[in-house]
Scaffold this motif. Structure first.
Motif, PDB file in Angstrom:
ATOM      1  N   GLY A  90       0.832  -1.192   0.000  1.00 30.13           N
ATOM      2  CA  GLY A  90       0.000   0.000   0.000  1.00 30.13           C
ATOM      3  C   GLY A  90       0.866   1.241   0.000  1.00 30.13           C
TER       4      GLY A  90
ATOM      5  N   ASP B 162       1.439   5.128   2.174  1.00 31.61           N
ATOM      6  CA  ASP B 162       1.063   5.959   3.310  1.00 31.61           C
ATOM      7  C   ASP B 162       0.770   7.377   2.823  1.00 31.61           C
ATOM      8  OD1 ASP B 162       3.502   7.276   2.960  1.00 31.61           O
ATOM      9  OD2 ASP B 162       4.448   6.366   4.728  1.00 31.61           O
TER      10      ASP B 162
ATOM     11  N   GLU C 151       4.164   0.926   1.674  1.00 35.24           N
ATOM     12  CA  GLU C 151       4.004   0.185   2.922  1.00 35.24           C
ATOM     13  C   GLU C 151       3.869  -1.298   2.590  1.00 35.24           C
ATOM     14  OE1 GLU C 151       1.899   2.844   6.285  1.00 35.24           O
ATOM     15  OE2 GLU C 151       0.521   2.055   4.779  1.00 35.24           O
TER      16      GLU C 151
ATOM     17  N   SER D 208       2.464  -4.819   4.268  1.00 38.76           N
ATOM     18  CA  SER D 208       1.621  -5.282   5.363  1.00 38.76           C
ATOM     19  C   SER D 208       2.382  -6.241   6.268  1.00 38.76           C
ATOM     20  CB  SER D 208       0.382  -5.989   4.800  1.00 38.76           C
ATOM     21  OG  SER D 208      -0.311  -6.669   5.819  1.00 38.76           O
TER      22      SER D 208
ATOM     23  N   VAL E 191      -5.715   7.135  -2.079  1.00 39.59           N
ATOM     24  CA  VAL E 191      -4.791   6.393  -1.213  1.00 39.59           C
ATOM     25  C   VAL E 191      -5.478   6.017   0.095  1.00 39.59           C
ATOM     26  CG1 VAL E 191      -2.631   6.558   0.104  1.00 39.59           C
ATOM     27  CG2 VAL E 191      -2.734   7.431  -2.238  1.00 39.59           C
TER      28      VAL E 191
ATOM     29  N   HIS F  69      -7.761   3.048  -0.489  1.00 42.08           N
ATOM     30  CA  HIS F  69      -7.009   1.800  -0.583  1.00 42.08           C
ATOM     31  C   HIS F  69      -6.536   1.348   0.796  1.00 42.08           C
ATOM     32  CE1 HIS F  69      -3.578  -0.868  -1.404  1.00 42.08           C
ATOM     33  NE2 HIS F  69      -4.206  -1.168  -2.521  1.00 42.08           N
ATOM     34  N   ARG F  70      -6.090   2.286   1.593  1.00 36.51           N
ATOM     35  CA  ARG F  70      -5.603   1.934   2.943  1.00 36.51           C
ATOM     36  C   ARG F  70      -6.726   1.359   3.794  1.00 36.51           C
ATOM     37  NH1 ARG F  70      -4.129   0.125   6.759  1.00 36.51           N
ATOM     38  NH2 ARG F  70      -2.421   0.608   8.175  1.00 36.51           N
ATOM     39  N   ARG F  71      -7.925   1.885   3.633  1.00 34.83           N
ATOM     40  CA  ARG F  71      -9.058   1.455   4.457  1.00 34.83           C
ATOM     41  C   ARG F  71      -9.709   0.179   3.931  1.00 34.83           C
ATOM     42  NH1 ARG F  71     -12.854   5.510   3.518  1.00 34.83           N
ATOM     43  NH2 ARG F  71     -14.027   4.109   2.154  1.00 34.83           N
TER      44      ARG F  71
ATOM     45  N   PHE G  26      -5.784  -2.584   1.924  1.00 33.95           N
ATOM     46  CA  PHE G  26      -4.566  -2.922   2.673  1.00 33.95           C
ATOM     47  C   PHE G  26      -4.905  -3.785   3.872  1.00 33.95           C
ATOM     48  CE2 PHE G  26      -0.955  -2.011   5.531  1.00 33.95           C
ATOM     49  CZ  PHE G  26       0.100  -2.284   4.676  1.00 33.95           C
TER      50      PHE G  26
ATOM     51  N   GLU H  75      -1.965  -3.881   9.623  1.00 33.12           N
ATOM     52  CA  GLU H  75      -1.017  -2.811   9.921  1.00 33.12           C
ATOM     53  C   GLU H  75       0.245  -2.979   9.092  1.00 33.12           C
ATOM     54  OE1 GLU H  75      -1.643  -0.188  11.841  1.00 33.12           O
ATOM     55  OE2 GLU H  75      -3.662  -1.025  12.063  1.00 33.12           O
ATOM     56  N   PRO H  76       0.960  -1.881   8.814  1.00 37.94           N
ATOM     57  CA  PRO H  76       2.225  -2.000   8.078  1.00 37.94           C
ATOM     58  C   PRO H  76       3.343  -2.536   8.949  1.00 37.94           C
ATOM     59  CG  PRO H  76       1.825   0.283   8.689  1.00 37.94           C
ATOM     60  CD  PRO H  76       0.586  -0.496   9.097  1.00 37.94           C
TER      61      PRO H  76
END
Length: 299
Positions: free
Chosen positions: A239, A241, A247, A249, A284, A287-289, A292, A295-296
């Motif tokens: 992903g 940030d 990032e 995972s 972004v 995509h993160r929510r 991904f 946590e990274p």
């Protein structure tokens, strides 16, 4: 009166989902795909909760957004709520969403009688429903993985005639070329730029916010990624940030030196050529929510 082919297709591909504000909810589609696979394999879509609890929860964990509830609870939602779409029945009347009554009563789910009869009569309808579901809810990079995971023949399903949604958006035929050009035909994550006879090979245009979830064909929603990193990005192993750094995972693991090179991407900043727009913050964040996983890696 039995539903005709077009009605069954519409009912199974227009499920009521919780998708407000671009949120992904592939739980019901995954349950329908799993039942389609059982029907194709055994001639019956019957799916006992004892089997669905583990199998469906695994599918949701792998192909859905990061978990917000327990695994059994995630499977109980579609298993009980698909009844409200008029395409699914349970052997016992149990409350919505509750795991306990499903396990205690040995509940079995299956397609509603007229729907199952139509699917059994027409194998082409079964393939058309499966293809439509994966195309509506997943990007092309992982659609074959979804079909294979539920137990369907991905190659056979993806050869089925496509059924575009009525009134759907039209894709920009020039978007792919524009994205590859903007990123100098090289992977934005690690710079791979292989060519064959002058044409880029193994580099693809990737949506940050998926097309199926209102992702636009715009340069600020695109990245040029190699085939491997495109797939890892769409699976949620990779992903970005807020500072446009890659990032990885913490859920991603690898044992071999080749696999562990993915860890080296963590913290690497995007370096677009001058004039190329970076992905928009809202894409972004989506995509993160929604994609991904978890946590990274720790910095």
């Amino acid at each position: 009166m039995s539903p005709d082919r077009s009605e069954v297709l519409a009912r199974l591909t227009s499920l009521r989902l919780h998708q407000r504000d671009g949120r992904r909810s592939p739980h019901k589609p995954l349950l329908v795909l799993l039942a389609l696979a059982r029907l194709a394999d055994t001639g019956s879509s019957e799916l006992p909760w004892s089997a669905a609890e583990s199998r469906l929860s695994e599918l949701i964990a792998e192909f859905g957004p990061a978990a917000r509830t327990g695994r059994a609870q995630s499977a109980a939602y579609p298993f009980t709520r698909l009844r409200s779409d008029g395409v699914w029945t349970l052997s016992r009347d149990v409350p919505m969403d509750l795991v306990g009554p499903l396990a205690a009563s040995g509940v079995v789910g299956r397609f509603a009688g007229p729907v199952e009869a139509a699917l059994r009569r027409d194998s082409g309808l079964l393939r058309a429903v499966a293809r439509a579901l994966v195309e509506i809810h997943f990007p092309a990079t992982i659609a074959p993985d979804v079909l294979t995971a539920v137990g369907l023949d991905a190659e056979d399903i993806l050869r089925a005639p496509t059924t575009p949604p009525a009134g759907g958006r039209r894709r920009d035929a020039g978007w792919r070329f524009a994205v590859l050009t903007a990123w100098d035909r090289q992977c934005a994550f690690w710079g791979y730029d292989g060519q064959l006879l002058g044409a880029a090979v193994g580099v693809e245009a990737a949506h940050v916010r998926w097309w199926a979830f209102d992702g636009p064909d715009s340069l600020d929603n695109g990245l040029a990624l190699c085939v491997l990193h495109h797939k890892l990005f769409d699976f949620g192993a990779l992903g970005l940030d807020a500072e446009m750094r890659v990032e990885v995972s913490a859920a991603f693991t690898a044992r071999t030196p080749a696999g562990r090179t993915v860890y080296d991407l963590h913290g690497r900043a995007l370096r677009p050529r001058p004039g190329t727009p970076i992905p928009a913050a809202e894409h972004v964040a989506w995509h993160r929510r929604e994609v991904f996983k978890g946590e990274p890696l720790a910095a």
